[in-house]
Design an enzyme around this catalytic site. Sequence first.
Site, mmCIF file in Angstrom:
data_model
loop_
_atom_site.group_PDB
_atom_site.id
_atom_site.type_symbol
_atom_site.label_atom_id
_atom_site.label_comp_id
_atom_site.label_asym_id
_atom_site.label_seq_id
_atom_site.Cartn_x
_atom_site.Cartn_y
_atom_site.Cartn_z
ATOM 1 N N GLY B 66 132.862 7.123 2.260
ATOM 2 C CA GLY B 66 132.024 6.781 0.972
ATOM 3 C C GLY B 66 130.309 7.255 1.620
ATOM 4 O O GLY B 66 129.493 7.041 0.725
ATOM 5 N N CYS B 275 147.508 19.631 -25.807
ATOM 6 C CA CYS B 275 147.266 20.837 -25.473
ATOM 7 C C CYS B 275 147.848 21.872 -26.673
ATOM 8 O O CYS B 275 149.029 21.692 -26.683
ATOM 9 C CB CYS B 275 147.582 21.143 -24.139
ATOM 10 S SG CYS B 275 147.373 22.680 -23.756
ATOM 11 N N CYS B 278 150.564 24.077 -23.971
ATOM 12 C CA CYS B 278 151.494 23.236 -23.423
ATOM 13 C C CYS B 278 152.093 21.779 -24.030
ATOM 14 O O CYS B 278 153.045 21.513 -23.488
ATOM 15 C CB CYS B 278 151.281 23.143 -21.823
ATOM 16 S SG CYS B 278 150.296 21.877 -21.409
ATOM 17 N N CYS B 300 144.134 22.588 -22.164
ATOM 18 C CA CYS B 300 143.994 22.018 -20.824
ATOM 19 C C CYS B 300 143.048 22.812 -20.131
ATOM 20 O O CYS B 300 142.809 23.827 -20.075
ATOM 21 C CB CYS B 300 145.417 22.140 -19.980
ATOM 22 S SG CYS B 300 147.014 21.270 -20.472
ATOM 23 N N CYS B 306 148.433 23.870 -16.873
ATOM 24 C CA CYS B 306 149.061 24.144 -18.120
ATOM 25 C C CYS B 306 149.862 25.348 -17.939
ATOM 26 O O CYS B 306 151.096 25.478 -18.698
ATOM 27 C CB CYS B 306 147.642 24.708 -18.983
ATOM 28 S SG CYS B 306 148.131 25.028 -20.795
HETATM 29 ZN ZN LIG Z 1 148.225 22.719 -21.423
#
Ligand SMILES: [Zn+2]
Lengths: 268, 351
Positions: B66, B275, B278, B300, B306
Site C-alpha cells: 500500500g 444480466c 447470462c 455484465c 459473461c
Molecule cells: Zn452477463
Amino acid sequence: MATASTSAPEFASAPLLRVNAVTRLYGERTGCRDVSFDLHQGEVLAIAGESGSGKTTLLNCIAGRSRPTAGTVEYNLRHEGLRDIYRLSEARLRLLARTDWGFVHQNPRDGLRIDVSAGANVGERLMAIGDRHYGRIRDTTEDWMHRVELDTSRIDDAPATFSGGMQQRLQIARNLVTHPRLMFMDEPTASLDVSVQARLLDLLRGLASELGLAAIVVTHDLAVARLLAHRLLIMKSGQVVESGLTDQVLDDPQHPYTQLLVSSVLQA
Amino acid sequence: MNSPDHAAQVVGVHADDSAPAGAAGTTSVQRKGMAVTAQGYNFAYLDEQTKRMIRRAILKAVAIPGYQVPFGSREMPLPYGWGTGGIQVTAAIIGPDDILKVIDQGSDDTTNAVNIRRFFAATTGVATTERTTDASIIQTRHRIPETPLAEGQVLVYQVPIPEPLRWLEPSETETRRMHALEEYGLMHVKLYEDIAHYGHIATTYDYPVRVNGRYLMRPSPIPKFDNPKMDMNPALQLFGAGREKRIYAVPPYTQVESLDFEDHPFEIQTWDECCEFCGSKDSFLDEIVTDDAGGRMFVCSDSDYCGQRRAGQAHGGDAAAAQQSQQSPNVPGVPGVSDTPAAQPAETASS
Ligand SMILES: [Zn+2]
C-alpha cells in the site's frame, strides 16, 4: 509527581508548561530572547506587545511550531510529568497538538477547513483519534456548537457562509472537542468588528473558567489582556520587559515602555 | 527468458503459472512468435536498465503493501491518461512466455484496451487472451475481473491519481508526513461529509482502503463493488501511476479493508436486475440504452465473464443458467457487448 489528579494541590506544585530561557534567532535578527515563565493548569497568560515585538515568534516556539535556537519548552504530559516537547517524536508532538492542545488563529480561515462543513470541522479531531461512529461524532459536534453559541441547525453548512465571529467560534469548538488542557491563541479577536469582539471575549473567558483551561493569548490589545488573562507579559524587541498579574501590570506599570503602552490606551 | 532478471521472478511472473486451463475445449490464446516483435525496440519497449529500475520500485512496493513508491516514470508512446503507469509496470514484469489480457471498464474491446494489447503484442510477441483464467498478466482500467484470480496471476492497475489524501491536502510534503505518521482522520472526514450531505457514503468509485492494517490506499477508479475482491486475493496486485510517478502493490493474501463508520458500514452496489445475456445476479452490471424509446437493459460489465457463462450454458451447464440462456436474446459477438446493443428490449429482467 506525575499523578493523574487534576485537583488544586497539583495546580500549586507542578506547572502545566515551563518555558525556560527560550531564544529564537533568525540569522542575525532576534525573534525573541531569553524568555522564561511557568504556566499552571487553568491559568490564562497574555503576551502583549506591538507588531515586531516577538510575541508571535515566542508563541510558535511554545506551541511546538518553531524549534527555539536555545532554551527549552517543557509540557506536563499526562502520566509522565514535564517533558521537553522538542525531544518528543514528531508523531507524539503532532498527536499532543491535536488532542491536549488547541490553536486558535487570528484569521479563522487559517484554522478551519473551508472546503468541508462546519460539522466536519468540529468532528475532524474526533475522527483523527479514531472515533468511527458517525452518530456519536454528530452528537458531540452539536454539543460543542451549542457551547460556543452556534446554531446547531447549521451543522452541515460551509464555514464560508458563516460570519467572521461565527467562524471564530467554530474554530474554538473545533479545538475544544478533544478537551485540551492548553489553548494557544494568536490575536483571537483582532479580525473581528469591535461589536463582535466583546461577545467572543466573554465566551472565551467563560469557557476557560468552566473547563479549567490554560491559555496563552498573544495580543496587541491590552483590553483583551485585561479581560482574559490572569497574568501578563509585555514584550519589546524580542524580550520580556515586564510581567506580573494583569491588573497590577496595567494599573501600576513599572517599565517606561509599559507605561507608554498603557497611556496610549487611556488616551484612545 | 529474454530478461532473466531476478526481480521479475520474485514478483511472481512465471509463465508456468499461466498454462491454459482448456476447460471449455478450445483456448482463445493467440500465440505469436518472437519474429513479429516490432523492429528497433527492446523487448517490451523499455530498455533493460529502466525495467530494472521499475522492478526495484515494484519489489519495494511489494515489501511495504500500500505504500506509494516513487519511480522514474518514462515517456511512453501513449499520452498520459492512456495508462502509461500500468503499461510501464507491465513492461517491466512481462516475459516472452507470459499471456497478456488487457481490459478497460471490464471489456477487452475498447480502444484503450485494444491499443495496449497491440502495443505489447508488437513489442514483445507474447500471446494475448481475453480469458481471465488463461492470462498470467492482466492489465486493467476501472475493473477487477469477476472470475476469481489465482496464485501466480498478476493484476496491473492503471492509476490516474495515487494519493488518497490529495482531495483535501494539496501539499505532497504534508501527505507524505500523514502517511508516515498514520494520520488518516482526514479520509473519514470525506466519508463523514458524504453521510452529512447524502445520508449515506456516496463514494462509489476509487473507494479508499486500508492495506494490511497500515497504509491508506486509493484502489484506482474501480467501482467499490470490486473492493472486496482485493482483500486476501491470491494474485499479486500492482498499481502504476505514470503522470504522478508512483507504484504501489498489494501482495497475494493481503488484508484490504474498505473504510467506513460503525453505524454506516461499507456496502457494495447491488442491482434488482440480472444480466440480460447470462443471467448473472452476482456481477457488476452496466446499463445499456437499447432504443430511442427509453428501452434499456443490464449486462455484465466483464465481457469475458459473461461470455464464459453463456458458453457454459450453451454446453448444457446447470439447469437454471440454461433456462436463463433460453430466455435471453442471442446476441453475437460476446466480447463486444457494449458495441452491439440488442435489438430487443429488456423483457427478461427480473424486476
Ligand atoms: Zn452477463
